[in-house]
Scaffold this motif. Structure first.
Motif, short mmCIF file in Angstrom:
data_model
loop_
_atom_site.label_atom_id
_atom_site.label_comp_id
_atom_site.label_asym_id
_atom_site.label_seq_id
_atom_site.Cartn_x
_atom_site.Cartn_y
_atom_site.Cartn_z
N GLU A 88 39.68 36.37 24.08
CA GLU A 88 40.99 37.02 23.90
C GLU A 88 41.71 36.32 22.75
O GLU A 88 41.48 35.13 22.51
CB GLU A 88 41.83 36.90 25.17
N ARG A 128 31.86 38.16 31.66
CA ARG A 128 32.13 39.46 32.28
C ARG A 128 30.89 40.08 32.90
O ARG A 128 29.80 40.03 32.33
CB ARG A 128 32.71 40.40 31.21
N GLY A 140 38.43 44.08 17.92
CA GLY A 140 38.90 43.17 18.95
C GLY A 140 38.44 41.73 18.74
O GLY A 140 37.77 41.41 17.77
N VAL A 188 35.88 39.36 35.34
CA VAL A 188 35.73 38.25 34.41
C VAL A 188 35.85 36.97 35.23
O VAL A 188 36.87 36.71 35.85
CB VAL A 188 36.80 38.29 33.30
N GLU A 237 38.97 37.25 37.65
CA GLU A 237 39.97 38.32 37.60
C GLU A 237 39.21 39.63 37.75
O GLU A 237 38.18 39.84 37.12
CB GLU A 237 40.72 38.28 36.26
N LYS A 279 38.92 49.77 36.36
CA LYS A 279 39.30 50.63 35.24
C LYS A 279 38.94 52.07 35.58
O LYS A 279 37.76 52.38 35.78
CB LYS A 279 38.62 50.17 33.95
N SER A 307 37.77 33.49 27.59
CA SER A 307 38.47 33.71 28.85
C SER A 307 37.52 33.74 30.04
O SER A 307 37.95 33.93 31.17
CB SER A 307 39.23 35.03 28.80
N ASN A 334 39.48 43.85 37.68
CA ASN A 334 40.24 45.05 37.32
C ASN A 334 39.39 46.27 37.62
O ASN A 334 38.19 46.28 37.36
CB ASN A 334 40.58 45.04 35.82
N VAL A 350 33.65 36.50 27.17
CA VAL A 350 34.81 37.33 26.86
C VAL A 350 35.82 36.49 26.09
O VAL A 350 36.13 35.37 26.49
CB VAL A 350 35.49 37.82 28.16
#
Lengths: 437, 99
Positions: free
Chosen positions: A414, A304, A40, A365, A345, A349, A301, A347, A412
């Protein structure tokens, strides 16, 4: 000509005995891939390697003196895991440490392949960037936000350094195939066979049985075919394994796309020569009319914070959608005056979902680590005590595995750029240098 | 009707670069491969992964009795919504398609 692949990834290890076996006959070139985009975007972003320093040093310390003793140029691709200038610096330091400890001297060739944001913006403005996927179109803002961009070099810079008689060639971001195809093509062998052999060898002994990325592979190049045989006597190459390997991680089993053109395997033939050796012939190469280099860039970004937990209560699991909505709204409401809009943001999971348990990771994040901490803490406490109709387990909804429950993951990254750039020369992005060590 | 996974020797998913996901189906025999080749519908894959049919490539690779399926990842590797960075655990919706 004999070329040896140390293993599938520098730092993944290999059998020392297999290396000795490989070098018990004349070796012309030694290669190893040292990176991948598999783990990644983080590693390109942070400048860190996903491989371990100690393991990388061990793999180098055994191989380097062998290569020098045999006068076999040692080609290392995608240094430091992601191949940026920062990663090359990291691997070079280890290489010099090994050289000093064993009093080795050699000619070191280096290819750096970072490109500037301006270089990519110029490509964008002149319409020279090509999308690899419609789902990930060229985006000017993303280019501008990029913190690091590399170009993936092909065989050209490696051949340049072979011409300069470099003993060790340390590459920034490079096509896996460049490591093994460059010396073959430099020696005048057919491009189709060279790229095909390179594609199989770059994973080390992955094309053998028992399969292993962590072992030595031997390639023998001839005028009209090449042969593959693992160095470790416990392994063997079979037609099925070798042919199947061209499927692996490739979007098309017949075509291998390279900066120089396309390697076409439609007419490739695989033959079992002896119990452990496979011969391949018929692979063809078609030069591209327009040469391209792949660009890989990342942007930061945010930062986290995560909170992993498990839910065992079946009623709670049944109400998970309602709980997530409640928590999301609560966090929004409670931060509207304290945090700027779009500063985080969140999420949820969910892992599993069997009736007996559901894994939840609250993943936040934020623009800063403090924002991520604030939001994660709010979400965690609200989720722990979130009510729903018929709730019996009123002491808490979440089983935390750790104290502290919230974990800093840090920066983080991306992917911001993952496109092809049309180039006038395949050396356009390469900064080549040679020095005596 | 059997699930696709029951026809295969190997059924795996993996990134083909961070933007694409690719699936390798390897069969024990040419017959099994051809049987599945004739019956596997793009529309089923489209439904299983919520991806447009025209973005799905299905290529047979007879050399090792295999079929390759490739399409763009909806959440590219490492994006905030991604749950499988290497893409090596994305095969179950495909494996469960009824043939």
């Amino acid at each position: 000509m004999k070329i040896v692949a140390l293993n599938g990834l520098l730092g993944y290890g290999y059998s020392e005995e297999a290396l000795n076996t490989a070098f018990s006959e004349k070796v012309d070139y030694l290669g190893v891939d040292a990176g991948s985009t598999d783990p990644g975007p983080y590693y390109l972003g942070s400048g860190k390697s996903f491989t371990d320093r100690g393991a990388v040093k061990r793999d180098l310390a055994l191989a380097l003196p062998k290569a020098l003793e045999h006068k076999a140029p040692f080609i290392i691709g995608t240094a430091g895991g992601a191949g940026s200038d920062e990663h090359v610096k990291w691997l070079k330091e280890i290489l010099l440490e090994v050289a000093a400890e064993q009093s080795l001297s050699f000619k070191l060739g280096t290819v750096l392949s970072d490109v500037s944001t301006k270089y990519v913006l110029d490509k964008f403005e002149s319409g020279k960037l090509i999308n690899m996927s419609d789902e990930f179109p060229v985006n000017k803002q993303a280019i501008e936000e990029s913190t690091r961009i590399v170009s993936q070099i092909g065989i050209a810079p490696v051949i340049k350094l072979l011409e300069e008689n470099a003993d060790v060639i340390l590459c920034g971001r490079a096509c896996d195939t460049a490591i093994y195809a460059a010396p073959c093509i430099y020696e005048g062998y057919k491009e189709g066979l060279s790229f095909h052999m390179a594609k199989i060898m770059e994973c080390g002994a992955m094309c053998s049985e028992p399969v292993a990325a962590a072992d030595v592979m031997q390639g023998y190049m001839y005028d009209d075919y090449f042969e593959l045989r693992p160095a470790n006597p416990i392994r063997k190459c079979t037609v099925d394994r070798v042919a199947a390997h061209t499927l692996y991680e490739q979007s098309n089993p017949y075509l291998i796309f390279e900066p120089d053109g396309v390697c076409d395997l439609t007419n490739s033939k695989f033959t079992q020569v002896d119990e452990r050796t496979v011969r391949v012939s018929g692979s063809e190469f078609k030069e591209a009319e327009e040469k391209t280099l792949k660009l890989e860039g990342v942007k930061c970004s945010g930062y986290r914070t995560i909170c992993p937990a498990t839910i065992y209560d079946t009623d709670t699991i049944k109400n998970i959608d309602l709980i997530i909505n409640t928590v999301t709204e609560f966090v929004k409401e409670n931060t509207k005056n304290t945090l700027p809009e779009n500063s985080y943001e969140i999420n949820f999971k969910l892992n599993g979902g069997a009736e007996s348990s559901l894994g939840v990771i609250i993943d936040v994040v934020g623009k800063t680590q403090e924002v991520a901490d604030t939001v994660c803490a709010l979400a965690r406490s609200r989720m722990l005590h979130c009510d729903y109709e018929g709730r019996k387990s009123t002491a808490g909804n979440l089983a935390f595995m750790f104290s502290p429950s919230d974990i800093h993951v840090g920066a983080v990254y991306e992917f911001s750029v993952f496109h092809l750039a049309k180039v006038s020369s395949l050396l356009e992005t390469a900064k080549i240098s040679v020095e005596e060590v | 009707m059997k699930k696709l996974i029951n026809y295969t020797k190997i059924l795996r998913s993996k990134n083909a670069g961070p933007l694409f996901i690719t699936f390798d189906l390897i069969f024990n025999s040419k017959e099994d491969m051809e049987y599945v080749e004739k019956r596997l519908k793009k529309s089923d894959i489209s439904k299983a992964y919520a991806v447009n049919e025209e973005k799905i490539d299905i290529i047979s690779y007879g050399v090792v009795n295999s079929i390759k399926i490739t399409f763009p990842r909806k959440n590219i590797s490492g994006s905030l919504c991604d749950n499988d960075i290497y893409g090596c655990q994305m095969h179950m919706p495909l494996a469960n398609i009824e043939i």
